[in-house]
Scaffold this motif. Structure first.
Motif, PDB file in Angstrom:
ATOM      1  N   UNK A 457       0.773  -1.470   0.033  1.00  0.00           N
ATOM      2  CA  UNK A 457      -0.041  -0.039   0.100  1.00  0.00           C
ATOM      3  C   UNK A 457       0.661   1.054   0.011  1.00  0.00           C
ATOM      4  N   UNK A 458       2.135   1.131   0.469  1.00  0.00           N
ATOM      5  CA  UNK A 458       2.967   2.626   0.373  1.00  0.00           C
ATOM      6  C   UNK A 458       3.216   2.834  -1.026  1.00  0.00           C
ATOM      7  N   UNK A 459       2.798   2.009  -1.974  1.00  0.00           N
ATOM      8  CA  UNK A 459       3.129   2.393  -3.349  1.00  0.00           C
ATOM      9  C   UNK A 459       1.809   3.008  -3.922  1.00  0.00           C
ATOM     10  N   UNK A 474      -3.275  -4.122   5.346  1.00  0.00           N
ATOM     11  CA  UNK A 474      -2.218  -4.126   6.342  1.00  0.00           C
ATOM     12  C   UNK A 474      -1.605  -5.439   6.681  1.00  0.00           C
ATOM     13  N   UNK A 475      -2.179  -6.468   6.574  1.00  0.00           N
ATOM     14  CA  UNK A 475      -1.699  -7.985   7.007  1.00  0.00           C
ATOM     15  C   UNK A 475      -0.643  -8.240   5.773  1.00  0.00           C
ATOM     16  N   UNK A 476      -0.901  -8.136   4.653  1.00  0.00           N
ATOM     17  CA  UNK A 476      -0.140  -8.255   3.527  1.00  0.00           C
ATOM     18  C   UNK A 476       1.067  -7.241   3.515  1.00  0.00           C
ATOM     19  N   UNK A 477       0.727  -5.842   3.772  1.00  0.00           N
ATOM     20  CA  UNK A 477       1.904  -5.049   3.681  1.00  0.00           C
ATOM     21  C   UNK A 477       2.935  -5.847   4.926  1.00  0.00           C
TER      22      UNK A 477
END
Length: 545
Positions: A457-459, A474-477
């Protein structure tokens, strides 16, 4: 090496697979590695110029600022890394002759090569490396490749030829990233002299020095003092060629004419339809290089109805036949791309190839279950709305043609896809404005951590802006972050397999074809080779009379 204790890399011995795995960078790029033309039995000849008809725009060469695979291939001739990686996970001494890695991969200590100088005569030393790294993370530079330094905490100069690079948390990808062109040392003197114009006056330590830059032509001259080539090239001293001339030639047909008239001795991005013809001509050598990283991806925007419904996304997956796509468009030269990683990438999960085996029947059933029923003109409808998607892409032929094939396949199950092709800069703006249902992305990289580019998600807005699916979990991040920090290769492999399964289940990324570089050159351009990312080595190349 193995992340434990001091390891001397001054010998020519090839490090073992176990050593690479100890840093979590697995070897095992099937069929890839250092690709080399068959060496000539004749005497190498010094001198001559090699012309290269180049497809992509010749942008300023300030290595960490843009994010361009094409530019990286050019920079391989001007900049040397601290550590070479000609094959995935196989590290060789470059401007560093030895290194040690702390057990937690937060400290990297390098012994630097002595008697090396930059093209402008400035000495290569620890201060130059520190200045290079500190510049990359300086917000004023606005470097798109700042992520190569991860959780960078600074560089300590322990002596003229010894440095320690510190990270705030484990960063086992650092050796891998050091081989990228974005972290290769540049002259602090040159940076100070040229300022904002440094990209047009790049100063490195490589076998060729930049002597002319314009948007249509770049000239490199042989660096006569060069004497520190990597051992795997088997030629330590200066390059044989006097000059490299790169000219911007966007049209494929014009590049082919330049080659056949001997106006250029290398052309890139040769159309797949031409491969068979050139292979049948004994005058030419065809280099077809399947590269690791991300295949060409179509990213399904999960924030944009109807793609916020996973059943619709999964229906799209079933509706597309990647094998047929590559046969139709690329004459079987390229491989189908099925998921978020290309098959040449270490850690690739082969199960993705079976997850959505082509099935229009399953696609239609999913759309029926999601409430989309056949309507006027064969396009499905729901609550008075047509099932119509907008695909925004760069206006390059292979991308638009891929869109047209996918468009036809989706139409067979009742999905309308409109294609809007434009410049790369314009498409990036459209993605950020969230105007697309479907976006496009590709990236060349040997490590599975590249999947964070379209998934983390930062991208979405910051970072590389590669997450055009707008997928945020968030879990995947957290799993992606943990995988980047993991120093145990087996654990990393398991983590990236789990992540690929999640991405596949969520169905927000549709693979199309794997990225393949196709170069053609006369057979008299001898001893030219490539690394596993398709970057060419011209240091020992020579022109046979």
């Amino acid at each position: 090496m193995g992340g434990r204790g001091r390891v001397d890399r001054s010998s020519r011995a090839n490090p073992s697979r176990r050593a690479f795995i100890g840093l979590g960078i697995g070897a095992g790029l099937a069929g890839a590695g250092l690709l080399t033309a068959r060496p000539s039995a004749g005497q190498r000849v010094r001198g001559g110029a090699r012309g290269h008809a180049f497809r992509d725009s010749l942008n300023p060469l300030d290595s960490p600022v843009p994010n361009s695979d094409s530019q990286s291939r050019l920079l391989n001739s001007i900049l040397d890394p601290l550590v070479w990686q000609p094959e995935a996970g196989k590290f060789f001494p470059g401007l560093a002759t030895a290194w040690q890695v702390s057990p937690d991969a937060t400290r990297y200590t390098f012994t630097l090569r002595e008697k090396v100088k930059f093209h402008d005569g400035a000495p290569f030393n620890g201060a130059a490396v520190k200045a290079t790294f500190d510049r990359v993370v300086d917000p004023q530079l606005k470097a798109l490749l700042i992520g190569l330094l991860g959780p960078y905490d600074g560089t300590d100069v322990l002596g003229d030829h010894q440095i320690r690079v510190r990270f705030k948390e484990p960063f086992p990808l650092f050796l891998h990233n050091l081989s990228a062109t974005g972290l290769r040392p540049v002259s602090p003197t040159g940076v100070k002299k040229w300022g904002a114009d440094f990209g047009q006056n790049l100063v490195g330590t490589g076998p060729f020095a930049l002597t002319k830059f314009s948007p249509s032509e770049i000239v490199f001259e042989r660096f006569a003092d060069y004497n520190w080539a990597p051992a795997f090239l088997d030629h330590k001293g200066p390059a044989y060629l006097d000059r490299l001339v790169l000219r911007l030639v966007p049209e494929a047909s014009t590049r082919i004419i330049a080659l056949e008239r001997d106006e250029s001795q290398l052309i890139d991005f040769v159309p797949d339809a031409e491969v068979k013809r050139f292979r049948g001509n004994p005058k030419y050598m065809v280099d077809v290089i399947a590269v690791p990283g991300l295949p060409q991806l179509l990213q399904l925007n999960v924030t944009k109805p109807p793609l916020d419904d996973k059943r619709v996304r999964q229906a799209i997956q079933y509706a597309v036949d990647q094998k047929k796509l590559v046969d139709v468009l690329f004459f079987g030269v390229r491989r189908p791309g099925y998921g978020v990683l290309a098959s040449q990438t270490w850690g690739y999960w082969k199960g993705v190839e079976e997850a959505y085996r082509f099935s229009p029947v399953k696609a239609k059933a999913l759309l029926d279950a999601a409430g989309w029923k056949p309507g006027a003109g064969g396009i499905r409808e729901k609550d008075g709305q047509r099932l119509s998607l907008l695909y925004i892409t760069t206006n390059r032929a292979e991308y638009t043609q891929t869109g047209e094939v996918v468009q036809d396949m989706l139409l067979q199950v009742g999905i309308e896809m409109k294609i809007d092709a434009m410049s790369n800069a314009a498409s990036l703006t459209k993605y950020q404005m969230n105007e697309h249902h479907i976006g496009r992305l590709g990236e060349i990289n040997a490590d599975p951590s590249v999947m964070a580019f379209p998934v983390h998600s930062r991208n979405i807005r910051g970072g590389t802006q590669g997450n055009r699916s707008k997928y945020s979990n968030p879990e995947v991040d957290a799993q992606l972050d943990a995988a980047e920090r993991e120093v145990d290769a087996r654990k990393r492999l398991q983590m990236y397999e789990t992540l690929q399964k999640t991405v596949t289940e969520e169905a927000f990324i549709l693979g199309t074809f794997e990225q393949t570089l196709i170069n053609v050159r006369p057979r008299n351009l001898e001893d030219m080779s490539y690394d596993n990312l398709g970057r060419f080595f011209l240091h020992k190349a020579w022109l046979k009379a």
